[in-house]
Design an enzyme around this catalytic site. Structure first.
Site, short mmCIF file in Angstrom:
data_model
loop_
_atom_site.label_atom_id
_atom_site.label_comp_id
_atom_site.label_asym_id
_atom_site.label_seq_id
_atom_site.Cartn_x
_atom_site.Cartn_y
_atom_site.Cartn_z
N HIS A 18 0.83 -1.32 0.08
CA HIS A 18 -0.24 0.09 -0.07
C HIS A 18 0.75 1.27 -0.19
O HIS A 18 0.34 2.23 -0.62
CB HIS A 18 -1.22 -0.21 1.27
N HIS A 41 -7.51 -7.85 -8.18
CA HIS A 41 -7.88 -8.87 -7.04
C HIS A 41 -8.20 -7.77 -5.71
O HIS A 41 -7.35 -7.63 -4.85
CB HIS A 41 -6.70 -9.86 -6.81
N SER A 102 -6.73 -1.91 -0.90
CA SER A 102 -6.47 -1.27 -2.02
C SER A 102 -7.40 -0.38 -2.60
O SER A 102 -7.24 0.90 -2.92
CB SER A 102 -5.83 -2.15 -2.69
N GLY A 146 -10.49 -11.58 -11.96
CA GLY A 146 -9.64 -10.55 -12.32
C GLY A 146 -8.68 -11.06 -13.32
O GLY A 146 -8.27 -9.87 -14.06
N ASP A 166 -2.89 -8.36 -7.39
CA ASP A 166 -2.51 -8.93 -5.80
C ASP A 166 -3.36 -9.92 -5.73
O ASP A 166 -4.43 -10.36 -4.83
CB ASP A 166 -2.98 -7.69 -5.10
C1 LIG Z 1 -4.81 -10.29 -1.31
S1 LIG Z 1 -6.38 -10.32 -1.51
C2 LIG Z 1 -6.46 -8.65 -2.08
C3 LIG Z 1 -6.35 -7.40 -1.12
C4 LIG Z 1 -6.55 -6.16 -1.89
N1 LIG Z 1 -5.80 -6.03 -3.26
C5 LIG Z 1 -5.50 -5.06 -0.94
O1 LIG Z 1 -4.70 -4.71 -1.03
O2 LIG Z 1 -6.30 -4.65 -0.15
C6 LIG Z 1 -6.81 -11.18 -2.93
C7 LIG Z 1 -8.12 -11.04 -3.13
O3 LIG Z 1 -8.60 -11.67 -4.51
C8 LIG Z 1 -9.70 -12.36 -4.52
N2 LIG Z 1 -9.45 -13.40 -5.71
C9 LIG Z 1 -9.21 -14.57 -5.67
N3 LIG Z 1 -9.11 -15.25 -6.93
C10 LIG Z 1 -9.56 -14.01 -7.78
C11 LIG Z 1 -9.74 -13.90 -9.19
N4 LIG Z 1 -9.67 -15.13 -10.02
N5 LIG Z 1 -10.36 -12.84 -9.72
C12 LIG Z 1 -10.38 -11.85 -8.64
N6 LIG Z 1 -10.52 -11.89 -7.57
C13 LIG Z 1 -9.69 -13.02 -7.16
C14 LIG Z 1 -9.73 -13.02 -2.99
O4 LIG Z 1 -11.20 -13.37 -2.93
C15 LIG Z 1 -9.20 -11.78 -2.25
O5 LIG Z 1 -10.13 -10.95 -1.83
#
Ligand SMILES: C[S@@+](CC[C@H](N)C(=O)[O-])C[C@H]1O[C@@H](n2cnc3c(N)ncnc32)[C@H](O)[C@@H]1O
Length: 291
Positions: A18, A41, A102, A146, A166
């Site tokens: 971040h 993500h 994020s 994503g 992410d």
């Molecule tokens: C590490 S977290 C994201 C944190 C966020 N980017 C932040 O910094 O606050 C990863 C997220 O990706 C989601 N996720 C997992 N596979 C995914 C996909 N194929 N497409 C989109 N989101 C996905 C999960 O549910 C999770 O909420």
């Protein structure tokens, strides 16, 4: 798929990610031209640090809590860390109970001419994010994959912008997927700014991904790795990195300065370590590391 970011929100790896994200947004916002931000993500956008999940694994106590304690004591924080501390302070009138994801950090920085697309595949997380973003101008939340969104949305019509990638890294093949998708996206949008977060559990796998990203990036690339615990027997995630393709001007210097501070203040025991690799526009590499 059962990844819940609430267990990790505000930990040392989130702080690195971040701080790097805010630095990039700030620098890109110096020009008036419209920006498009894509978060592939996105998560739920906001985390309660007193929730059952966060209480079960209070990783934030060795992450953002240490940053905020240093800020309260009047420490001279590097610019990238200060920006994150200010953003977190703005959400916490008293104490530290909320940590921004994020999408919230991005949405709070959008100017009237900018727009953001947040993609989150888990229904519950996407619903929470939609509720959080309700009424915000220039923001779109998509409950879909994503990786597919990445390829369908780049390059955006604005031609200026940033993609945050992410993934949760629950799947053993995540690095392969990431390498392939990043290369495809950079090919479609060679001038886009891409920020990629990844855990460094298997150093060979991380290095293979970095080599693939360096091949895909036609020009500048920078890699900031923060090692929380240099003990090879350490429990939990010991090291994480943020890789930038086409980092905005000044990002590399600012992030390198933040990295050294974060290693000293968020490190376990006698302190952590860091590595900063930067291939400049002229193709020369600058490598600095304590590990
Ligand atoms: C590490 S977290 C994201 C944190 C966020 N980017 C932040 O910094 O606050 C990863 C997220 O990706 C989601 N996720 C997992 N596979 C995914 C996909 N194929 N497409 C989109 N989101 C996905 C999960 O549910 C999770 O909420």
């Amino acid at each position: 798929m059962n990844y819940r970011h609430a267990f990790h929100a505000g930990n040392f790896a989130d702080v690195l990610k971040h701080a790097g994200l805010l630095s990039a947004l700030d620098r890109m916002g110096a020009k008036d031209k419209p920006l498009c931000v894509l978060d592939t993500h996105a998560g739920r956008g906001r985390y309660e640090l007193d929730s059952a999940e966060a209480a079960r694994s209070p990783e934030w106590k060795d992450g953002i809590a240490r940053v905020m304690a240093a800020a309260r004591e009047g420490a001279d924080l590097p610019a990238a860390v200060r920006r994150l501390a200010d953003a977190v302070a703005a959400l916490n009138a008293d104490g530290l109970t909320v940590y921004p994801g994020s999408p919230l950090l991005v949405a709070d920085r959008l100017r009237p001419q900018d727009r953001a697309v947040f993609v989150e595949r888990q229904e519950g997380e996407a619903a929470a994010l939609s509720a959080l973003m309700r009424g915000r101008r220039g923001v779109e939340v998509r409950a879909e994959d994503g990786w597919a969104a990445l390829l369908s949305l780049v390059p955006p019509p604005e031609r200026r912008g940033l993609v945050l990638i992410d993934p949760p890294f629950e799947d053993r093949r995540e690095f392969q997927t990431l390498s392939r998708r990043l290369a495809q996206a950079v090919r479609r949008w060679p001038t886009g700014v891409f920020l990629v977060w990844y855990p460094v559990k298997d150093r060979d796998a991380a290095r293979a991904f970095e080599a693939a990203a360096a091949d895909a990036a036609q020009r500048e690339i920078a890699i900031a790795e923060l090692v929380r615990d240099t003990d090879p027997r350490a429990a939990g995630l010991a090291s994480a990195a943020l890789l930038a393709v086409n980092p905005p001007w000044g990002w590399a210097e600012e992030t390198a300065a933040a990295l050294a501070w974060l290693a000293a203040h968020l490190g376990a025991g006698a302190g952590g370590g860091w590595r900063f690799d930067h291939r400049r526009e002229d193709g020369t590499w600058d490598t600095r590391a304590t590990i």
